[in-house]
Design a protein around this motif. Structure first.
Motif, mmCIF file in Angstrom:
data_model
loop_
_atom_site.group_PDB
_atom_site.id
_atom_site.type_symbol
_atom_site.label_atom_id
_atom_site.label_comp_id
_atom_site.label_asym_id
_atom_site.label_seq_id
_atom_site.Cartn_x
_atom_site.Cartn_y
_atom_site.Cartn_z
ATOM 1 N N ASP A 155 -19.345 -45.723 -15.335
ATOM 2 C CA ASP A 155 -17.903 -45.492 -15.388
ATOM 3 C C ASP A 155 -17.080 -46.726 -15.039
ATOM 4 O OD1 ASP A 155 -18.420 -42.885 -16.107
ATOM 5 O OD2 ASP A 155 -17.959 -42.035 -14.125
ATOM 6 N N ARG A 156 -17.556 -47.512 -14.088
ATOM 7 C CA ARG A 156 -16.778 -48.691 -13.693
ATOM 8 C C ARG A 156 -17.134 -49.932 -14.512
ATOM 9 N NH1 ARG A 156 -20.147 -48.100 -9.238
ATOM 10 N NH2 ARG A 156 -21.496 -49.861 -8.846
ATOM 11 N N GLY A 157 -18.016 -49.783 -15.492
ATOM 12 C CA GLY A 157 -18.375 -50.907 -16.352
ATOM 13 C C GLY A 157 -19.196 -51.958 -15.634
ATOM 14 N N ALA A 158 -20.055 -51.519 -14.737
ATOM 15 C CA ALA A 158 -20.904 -52.433 -13.969
ATOM 16 C C ALA A 158 -21.827 -53.223 -14.905
ATOM 17 C CB ALA A 158 -21.735 -51.639 -12.960
ATOM 18 N N PRO A 159 -22.320 -54.355 -14.438
ATOM 19 C CA PRO A 159 -23.288 -55.127 -15.236
ATOM 20 C C PRO A 159 -24.540 -54.294 -15.513
ATOM 21 C CG PRO A 159 -22.516 -56.404 -13.346
ATOM 22 C CD PRO A 159 -21.996 -55.011 -13.173
ATOM 23 N N LEU A 160 -25.214 -54.600 -16.606
ATOM 24 C CA LEU A 160 -26.414 -53.861 -16.997
ATOM 25 C C LEU A 160 -27.450 -53.825 -15.889
ATOM 26 C CD1 LEU A 160 -26.987 -54.982 -20.692
ATOM 27 C CD2 LEU A 160 -25.867 -52.919 -19.840
ATOM 28 N N GLU A 161 -27.599 -54.930 -15.180
ATOM 29 C CA GLU A 161 -28.594 -54.995 -14.106
ATOM 30 C C GLU A 161 -28.305 -53.959 -13.025
ATOM 31 O OE1 GLU A 161 -30.295 -58.124 -10.774
ATOM 32 O OE2 GLU A 161 -29.107 -58.886 -12.441
ATOM 33 N N GLU A 162 -27.039 -53.802 -12.668
ATOM 34 C CA GLU A 162 -26.668 -52.825 -11.637
ATOM 35 C C GLU A 162 -26.894 -51.392 -12.115
ATOM 36 O OE1 GLU A 162 -22.709 -51.346 -9.232
ATOM 37 O OE2 GLU A 162 -22.765 -53.418 -9.953
ATOM 38 N N ILE A 163 -26.522 -51.113 -13.354
ATOM 39 C CA ILE A 163 -26.751 -49.773 -13.910
ATOM 40 C C ILE A 163 -28.246 -49.492 -13.966
ATOM 41 C CG2 ILE A 163 -26.432 -48.267 -15.915
ATOM 42 C CD1 ILE A 163 -23.919 -49.966 -16.597
ATOM 43 N N SER A 164 -29.013 -50.485 -14.381
ATOM 44 C CA SER A 164 -30.466 -50.342 -14.469
ATOM 45 C C SER A 164 -31.079 -50.052 -13.108
ATOM 46 C CB SER A 164 -31.068 -51.617 -15.067
ATOM 47 O OG SER A 164 -32.464 -51.533 -15.112
#
Length: 130
Positions: A96-105
């Motif tokens: 939702d907050r558009g975090a970097p892919l690494e953080e979402i992963s």
């Protein structure tokens, strides 16, 4: 698409009739939606099998895929996956907050969403190559 149909046929008899996953299959929902629903309901074997089949289909350039990269399908898969996650999920909040892919992963991995984490790691590798 044939592999996805086979996976759905193999699992559909084992699903409770009142599950969201069974309802998604019955109405002919997209495989991404079915996989996300299965994952949300704890049907990780079904979700993993579907995500694997989708990744293989994308990698082989099967009909209906104009972009063979994970990055090409990432936005739609993330949106579809997000729609099935509860609001209190750390993965949902990161998306939702558009975090970097690494953080979402990392959040996905911590929450046991291994198929999503694997797809995101592959997307990260593609980004690094570009």
């Amino acid at each position: 698409m044939e592999m996805i149909k086979q996976i759905l046929n193999n699992y559909s008899d084992t699903l409770p009739t009142d599950s969201k996953t069974a309802a998604a299959i019955a109405r002919g929902a997209a495989p991404e939606e079915i996989a996300a629903s299965a994952n949300a309901e704890g049907l990780h074997a079904l979700a993993g099998a579907l995500f694997e089949a989708l990744e293989e289909q994308n990698a082989t350039g099967s009909v209906g895929e104009s972009d063979n990269s994970v990055l090409g399908a990432l936005d739609s898969r993330l949106r579809e996956f997000r729609s099935q996650l509860p609001a209190d999920s750390e993965t949902a909040r990161a998306i939702d907050r558009g975090a970097p892919l690494e953080e979402i992963s990392e959040a996905a991995q911590a929450e046991g969403l291994t198929s999503l984490a694997a797809m995101l790691m592959e997307a990260e590798q593609e980004q690094a190559r570009e």
